[in-house]
Enzyme design. Structure first.
Site, short mmCIF file in Angstrom:
data_model
loop_
_atom_site.label_atom_id
_atom_site.label_comp_id
_atom_site.label_asym_id
_atom_site.label_seq_id
_atom_site.Cartn_x
_atom_site.Cartn_y
_atom_site.Cartn_z
N LYS A 318 23.41 29.96 -24.32
CA LYS A 318 23.46 30.05 -22.88
C LYS A 318 23.24 31.36 -22.29
O LYS A 318 23.50 32.37 -22.75
CB LYS A 318 24.79 29.84 -22.75
N GLU A 404 39.84 14.12 -21.06
CA GLU A 404 40.89 13.89 -20.36
C GLU A 404 41.73 12.96 -20.85
O GLU A 404 42.99 12.89 -20.54
CB GLU A 404 40.25 13.47 -18.96
N ARG A 432 39.02 9.78 -15.32
CA ARG A 432 38.41 9.42 -16.71
C ARG A 432 39.77 9.28 -17.63
O ARG A 432 39.47 8.42 -18.83
CB ARG A 432 37.70 10.60 -17.32
#
Length: 671
Positions: A318, A404, A432
């Site tokens: 990243k 979640e 969610r």
């Protein structure tokens, strides 16, 4: 358990500062400098991916370098998601080179990493508008380009969507490829595994690229790893493997099963991927995601493979190629405008603390007094402020990953054992876990505390991240307490109230950004459950605000007072249980009652209307006007612009009052 990724083969360290003729210094990015005289001759020739496919393979390295530089320069001027895109530059070039997009469907999970894809698919000139009103979305968006076959914003959806597209292709007798690119962070969500399990069972021809950009599941081991990846993805190996399978069909079942497992685990010993094989995927990797000499032959082999799902494990870094982003991946995931040379990001001067910061500090204060308080987040420790809580109470802070549903039920288990869990989840992400909120928390009356960040409009992240629906879907649950903070001091009160409340689940919502600059108490007060407060007394018009529309309600009240319409303003504090005494008083003593909230229809205003209707308080001619978000999704813009478009600012409140009073009211008052 994940192990740290080793240094990727061929990953050079050519980032350094070099003096320019003008006396400046400029960061060198992979061997090219970022300066006013920089040119992008190959990238300038790419209007669409077909142009990229016309290049020689030897030119793709230079194209990737130019693409990386262009991305950095573009986002330095606009802000946006940077680190993830930098990590997939080579992968993006390779995918568009090997696959026939848009005929081949390329799906980006979450799509934080889709900026290089946008540049290569005809949107380069519009990148200066990204995440701005009327400009490009910060995510993949079907309405924006034929190269975005599936929209995104939330994580872990790409494999499910890709499988649906693959099955649709097969039903239509199509021959195109479907490729889903998913980051390893998104692999922490159960939905990804549900989709993989289904794909394996269907034996669908689907390609999944696992972009492993944090902690490598199985680190690449240089040239041998690349060689093995090419070998096992190639036709020769797969042909021999299929032939061997045909032969073993005639062997006794125990020997046949032993042969299968020998082949599988021998390959897994060298390359990893046993988990994916068990889900029915043919595993290839890990390979260096920054080495085009490794990527291109593997992707070509995978493209030309026969039936069945394939997972290609690609290891990337990243922020690759830009030293500040490589050294601080979290701070450069999403950036404001920044100086390319120093990496310094522009910071707005805040005259008030952020709501997220106030929540974190308030929760720490309560946890110092109560060792039963624990905090849970779903892969958003810094976004929710719980990184601060975790630093103070590492044993009482839990990041469960992008999960979640699990987070909510995990909190339910903690509450069942006498702890006081705070589930800090953005409004948009709490959606969610709604089934778990209903069945695992509300039905069992477990006192889970929901700290709902990013309530209301969120600006540049647009409709996928707006907190629109939480009041509606929570307030309908029996026993649920639902609060909204009108300012940062109120948020402090609500944190303490939630910490002290053990009767049932309780939620409090607050927006993105900074507070309004009110005086802050050292510690919050415990609020009386279901009781609002009068902020301004009047006689003609009443404005009942839920949440941070209170500031605009007060501005509107002053303007209405100027027209001779004496106006009351109340802060409801609670949508559930509703302060029925306050609502009844406002209805009986005023001609016009306006409710306002930064949420969808079906929330606070609906609770008020239900109460008034069931108690005969609409029969006396009360003019009531509920103000909520319009019944449509509002595209990204500044939060203030979104509020104006939604008709929830002070001017809209005034206009609503005059419409309620009739067309002649304003003219008569002005006269």
């Amino acid at each position: 358990m994940k192990t740290p990724a080793r240094a990727l083969p061929g990953a050079d360290e050519r980032l350094r500062a070099t003096p320019l003729s003008a006396g400046r210094t400029c960061v060198l990015l992979k061997g090219f400098d970022v300066s006013e005289t920089s040119t992008t001759p190959l990238l300038d020739r790419i209007a669409e991916p077909a142009d990229l496919r016309a290049l020689d393979a030897a030119d793709l390295r230079q194209l990737a370098d130019e693409l990386r530089r262009d991305l950095i320069e573009q986002i330095s001027r606009t802000g946006g998601h940077l680190g993830a895109g930098l990590g997939v530059v080579e992968l993006t070039v390779a995918l568009h080179s090997v696959f026939d997009t848009p005929r081949d469907r390329l799906i980006w999970d979450v799509s934080h990493q889709a900026y290089p894809h946008k540049i290569l698919t005809g949107r380069r000139e519009r990148m200066k508008t990204i995440r701005q009103e009327g400009g490009l979305s910060g995510f993949a968006k079907r309405a924006e380009s034929e190269y975005d076959p599936f929209g995104a914003g939330h994580s872990s959806t790409s494999i499910s969507a890709g499988l649906g597209m693959a099955v649709a292709r097969d039903l239509s007798k199509g021959t195109n490829n479907v490729i889903a690119v998913i980051g390893d962070g998104a692999m922490s969500a159960g939905m990804a595994y549900e989709a993989m399990n289904n794909a394996g069972a269907l034996n669908a021809r689907l390609i999944v690229i696992l972009n492993d950009n944090d902690m490598s599941i199985a680190p690449p081991t240089g040239a041998m790893s690349a060689y093995l990846a090419r070998l096992v993805s190639g036709k020769t190996y797969r042909s021999l493997r299929d032939r061997a399978k045909s032969l073993t069909k005639h062997l006794p079942a125990p020997i046949r099963e032993g042969a299968r497992r020998t082949e599988e685990y021998t390959r897994a010993f060298f390359t990893g991927g046993t988990l994916f094989e068990e889900l029915g995927f043919y595993y290839v990797g890990p390979i260096d995601g920054h080495d085009l000499d490794h990527l291109l032959p593997v992707l070509k082999n995978v493209r030309d493979a026969g039936a069945g799902p394939i997972l290609v494990h690609v290891v990337t870094k990243k922020g690759k190629g830009y030293e500040p982003a490589e050294n601080s991946a979290d701070k450069y995931h999403g950036v404001s405008k920044f100086d390319v040379i120093t990496g310094a990001q522009a910071k707005s001067k805040a005259n008030a603390p952020s709501y997220t910061g106030v929540f974190a500090d308030s929760l720490i204060r309560e946890a110092e007094e109560d060792d039963k308080i624990v905090a849970v987040n779903a892969a958003m420790p810094s976004g929710t402020g719980l990184d601060k809580f975790g630093a103070r109470f590492p044993d009482r802070s839990f990041d469960v990953g992008i999960a979640e549903q699990h987070a909510v039920t995990f909190c339910a288990g903690l509450a069942a054992e006498g702890y006081r869990p705070f589930a800090a989840i953005y409004s948009t992400f709490l959606q969610r876990g709604y089934d778990q909120v209903v069945h695992d928390v509300a039905i069992q009356h477990l006192p889970v505390r929901f700290a709902i960040d990013r309530a209301g409009f969120v600006g540049a992240d647009g409709p996928t991240h707006a907190g629109s629906f939480d009041v509606g879907f929570l307030a309908q649950l029996p026993g649920m307490v639902v609060m909204a903070a009108s300012d940062e001091a109120e948020l402090k009160h609500m944190v303490r109230t939630a910490a002290a409340y053990d009767e049932s689940p309780i939620a409090f919502r607050y927006p993105r950004g900074n507070g309004v600059g009110v005086d802050m108490p050292e510690r919050g007060e415990i609020l009386a459950i279901g009781k609002g407060r009068m902020v301004k007394e009047g006689t003609k018009v009443a404005i009942l605000s839920f949440g941070t529309r209170l500031a605009d309600a007060l501005i509107a009240a002053r303007e209405l007072d100027g027209f001779g319409l004496s106006t009351s303003v109340a802060d409801a504090r609670f949508a559930k249980p509703l302060d029925t005494e306050l609502v009844a008083r406002l209805a009986r003593e005023h001609e016009v009652l306006v409710t306002i909230e930064e949420g969808a229809v079906g929330g606070f205003g609906s609770q008020v209307l239900q109460f008034l209707a069931m108690n005969g308080l609409l029969d006396a001619g009360l003019k009531i006007r509920p103000m909520a978000m319009p019944d449509r999704f509002i595209d990204h813009a500044s939060p203030d612009a979104m509020i104006r478009e939604a008709g929830l600012d002070a001017k809209a409140i005034v206009d609503t009052v005059f419409r309620a009073l009739g067309k002649e009211a304003k003219r008569q008052l002005q006269a």
